[in-house]
Design a protein around this motif. Structure first.
Motif, PDB file in Angstrom:
ATOM      1  N   GLU A   1       0.857  -1.193   0.000  1.00  0.00           N
ATOM      2  CA  GLU A   1       0.000   0.000   0.000  1.00  0.00           C
ATOM      3  C   GLU A   1       0.891   1.240   0.000  1.00  0.00           C
ATOM      4  N   PRO A   2       0.373   2.353  -0.519  1.00  0.00           N
ATOM      5  CA  PRO A   2       1.175   3.581  -0.496  1.00  0.00           C
ATOM      6  C   PRO A   2       1.299   4.102   0.926  1.00  0.00           C
ATOM      7  N   PRO A   3       2.345   4.893   1.215  1.00  0.00           N
ATOM      8  CA  PRO A   3       2.509   5.448   2.568  1.00  0.00           C
ATOM      9  C   PRO A   3       1.409   6.463   2.855  1.00  0.00           C
ATOM     10  N   LEU A   4       0.912   6.462   4.088  1.00  0.00           N
ATOM     11  CA  LEU A   4      -0.164   7.377   4.453  1.00  0.00           C
ATOM     12  C   LEU A   4       0.361   8.735   4.906  1.00  0.00           C
ATOM     13  N   LYS A   5       1.573   8.784   5.407  1.00  0.00           N
ATOM     14  CA  LYS A   5       2.122  10.053   5.876  1.00  0.00           C
ATOM     15  C   LYS A   5       3.147  10.531   4.847  1.00  0.00           C
TER      16      LYS A   5
END
Length: 124
Positions: free
Chosen positions: A12-16
């Protein structure tokens, strides 16, 4: 992906995500040079106006003054020039022999002959 051989690809892509730098100039900000120049020019303008007022006061004390200055407007309304019956003073320069002579002429506007936008008006 070429980097998949050397790096691990996350599921998944980074959230921060990193934010914008805080030291960047934003639209609408003024450079300090511009602020300093505006202050200096404002100060010079105030000094010039104060000197002019002092000189005018000295001349008035000595008996030299414009007797019609209280009756004159600082800026003439363009709408008044467009209307017939408006009284106007005009300074003309003409040659008399080898010298240039200035003469004030008074008149009344009869009609607007021609007007160039933001430049001049010719009245009769």
């Amino acid at each position: 992906l070429p980097l998949a051989d050397t790096h691990e690809v996350p599921d998944e892509p980074p959230l921060k995500l990193p934010g914008l730098p805080t030291n960047l100039k934003r639209l609408g900000t003024r450079a300090q040079d511009c602020v300093d120049l505006a202050k200096e020019l404002g100060s010079q303008d105030r000094k010039f106006r104060l000197n002019a007022l002092r000189k005018r006061g000295q001349l008035e004390e000595n008996g030299f003054r414009d007797q019609l200055s209280e009756m004159q407007q600082l800026i003439c309304s363009v709408e008044k020039l467009r209307s017939a019956g408006f009284k106007i003073d005009k300074l003309f320069e003409y040659k008399d022999g080898d010298e240039n002579v200035l003469q004030w002429c008074q008149g009344t506007v009869k009609k607007l002959v021609r007007e160039k936008e933001n430049s001049y008006m010719i009245v009769e």
